[in-house]
Write a protein that holds these residues in place. Structure first.
Motif, mmCIF file in Angstrom:
data_model
loop_
_atom_site.group_PDB
_atom_site.id
_atom_site.type_symbol
_atom_site.label_atom_id
_atom_site.label_comp_id
_atom_site.label_asym_id
_atom_site.label_seq_id
_atom_site.Cartn_x
_atom_site.Cartn_y
_atom_site.Cartn_z
ATOM 1 N N GLU A 297 -10.399 9.339 3.185
ATOM 2 C CA GLU A 297 -9.137 9.931 2.779
ATOM 3 C C GLU A 297 -8.019 8.908 3.003
ATOM 4 N N VAL A 298 -7.051 8.874 2.095
ATOM 5 C CA VAL A 298 -5.871 8.041 2.288
ATOM 6 C C VAL A 298 -5.005 8.713 3.344
ATOM 7 N N ASP A 299 -4.618 7.962 4.370
ATOM 8 C CA ASP A 299 -3.834 8.488 5.483
ATOM 9 C C ASP A 299 -2.381 8.044 5.333
ATOM 10 N N GLY A 300 -1.517 8.921 4.851
ATOM 11 C CA GLY A 300 -0.114 8.584 4.655
ATOM 12 C C GLY A 300 0.135 7.901 3.327
ATOM 13 N N GLU A 301 1.361 7.439 3.159
ATOM 14 C CA GLU A 301 1.746 6.769 1.917
ATOM 15 C C GLU A 301 1.304 5.305 1.941
ATOM 16 N N PRO A 302 0.733 4.822 0.834
ATOM 17 C CA PRO A 302 0.377 3.402 0.753
ATOM 18 C C PRO A 302 1.624 2.527 0.870
ATOM 19 N N MET A 303 1.466 1.344 1.479
ATOM 20 C CA MET A 303 2.562 0.397 1.628
ATOM 21 C C MET A 303 2.434 -0.656 0.536
ATOM 22 N N ARG A 304 3.444 -0.747 -0.298
ATOM 23 C CA ARG A 304 3.427 -1.734 -1.377
ATOM 24 C C ARG A 304 4.184 -2.981 -0.930
ATOM 25 N N TRP A 305 3.469 -4.095 -0.836
ATOM 26 C CA TRP A 305 4.032 -5.355 -0.370
ATOM 27 C C TRP A 305 4.315 -6.210 -1.598
ATOM 28 N N ASN A 306 5.598 -6.423 -1.902
ATOM 29 C CA ASN A 306 6.012 -7.089 -3.132
ATOM 30 C C ASN A 306 6.799 -8.358 -2.850
ATOM 31 N N HIS A 307 6.514 -9.048 -1.752
ATOM 32 C CA HIS A 307 7.292 -10.220 -1.370
ATOM 33 C C HIS A 307 6.395 -11.453 -1.319
ATOM 34 N N GLY A 308 6.847 -12.519 -1.912
ATOM 35 C CA GLY A 308 6.100 -13.768 -1.854
ATOM 36 C C GLY A 308 4.852 -13.748 -2.712
ATOM 37 N N SER A 309 3.911 -14.605 -2.355
ATOM 38 C CA SER A 309 2.695 -14.755 -3.166
ATOM 39 C C SER A 309 1.571 -13.810 -2.732
ATOM 40 N N LEU A 310 1.727 -13.089 -1.622
ATOM 41 C CA LEU A 310 0.676 -12.195 -1.128
ATOM 42 C C LEU A 310 0.970 -10.748 -1.491
ATOM 43 N N ARG A 311 1.213 -10.475 -2.758
ATOM 44 C CA ARG A 311 1.517 -9.119 -3.200
ATOM 45 C C ARG A 311 0.256 -8.264 -3.147
ATOM 46 N N HIS A 312 0.372 -7.099 -2.516
ATOM 47 C CA HIS A 312 -0.777 -6.206 -2.387
ATOM 48 C C HIS A 312 -0.293 -4.799 -2.061
ATOM 49 N N VAL A 313 -1.228 -3.879 -2.035
ATOM 50 C CA VAL A 313 -0.981 -2.506 -1.603
ATOM 51 C C VAL A 313 -1.873 -2.267 -0.394
ATOM 52 N N ARG A 314 -1.259 -1.909 0.746
ATOM 53 C CA ARG A 314 -2.046 -1.644 1.956
ATOM 54 C C ARG A 314 -2.182 -0.135 2.139
ATOM 55 N N VAL A 315 -3.418 0.276 2.366
ATOM 56 C CA VAL A 315 -3.724 1.693 2.524
ATOM 57 C C VAL A 315 -4.447 1.891 3.848
ATOM 58 N N ARG A 316 -4.024 2.881 4.611
ATOM 59 C CA ARG A 316 -4.784 3.311 5.786
ATOM 60 C C ARG A 316 -5.728 4.403 5.313
ATOM 61 N N ALA A 317 -6.982 4.290 5.675
ATOM 62 C CA ALA A 317 -7.990 5.259 5.236
ATOM 63 C C ALA A 317 -8.777 5.747 6.461
ATOM 64 N N TRP A 318 -9.259 7.002 6.394
ATOM 65 C CA TRP A 318 -10.021 7.555 7.518
ATOM 66 C C TRP A 318 -11.068 8.536 7.010
ATOM 67 N N ARG A 319 -12.080 8.725 7.833
ATOM 68 C CA ARG A 319 -13.097 9.747 7.575
ATOM 69 C C ARG A 319 -13.602 10.288 8.904
ATOM 70 N N VAL A 320 -14.046 11.509 8.878
ATOM 71 C CA VAL A 320 -14.570 12.175 10.080
ATOM 72 C C VAL A 320 -15.988 12.642 9.770
ATOM 73 N N THR A 321 -16.881 12.392 10.696
ATOM 74 C CA THR A 321 -18.259 12.906 10.556
ATOM 75 C C THR A 321 -18.581 13.759 11.780
ATOM 76 N N ASN A 322 -19.459 14.705 11.593
ATOM 77 C CA ASN A 322 -19.893 15.517 12.729
ATOM 78 C C ASN A 322 -21.387 15.695 12.715
#
Length: 77
Positions: free
Chosen positions: A52-77
């Motif tokens: 699952e995506v945890d929170g809003e993705p962070m869009r990094w639009n500065h310099g040559s390392l442009r990317h979208v950072r996503v925190r993701a998580w899963r739970v197992t039992n």
């Protein structure tokens, strides 16, 4: 739906044990190419496991390392 390569890094994992239930939680940091359409209610398939995506993705639009950072998580039992 988008499909492609990403950089996936472990963030943290932990287990919670009790007599009633035993669960494990895994968290990842996922770095996607700039412009990848991903939002908070989305899910990611990483190595055959759904996260699952945890929170809003962070869009990094500065310099040559442009990317979208996503925190993701899963739970197992």
């Amino acid at each position: 739906m988008w499909c492609g390569l990403a950089s996936v890094q472990p963030e943290r994992s932990f287990e919670s044990r009790s007599p009633e239930r035993e669960t494990a939680q895994e968290r990842l940091l996922v770095y996607l190419p700039w412009g990848t359409p991903v939002d908070a209610p989305d899910r990611l398939l990483v190595n055959g496991l759904w996260f699952e995506v945890d929170g809003e993705p962070m869009r990094w639009n500065h310099g040559s390392l442009r990317h979208v950072r996503v925190r993701a998580w899963r739970v197992t039992n």
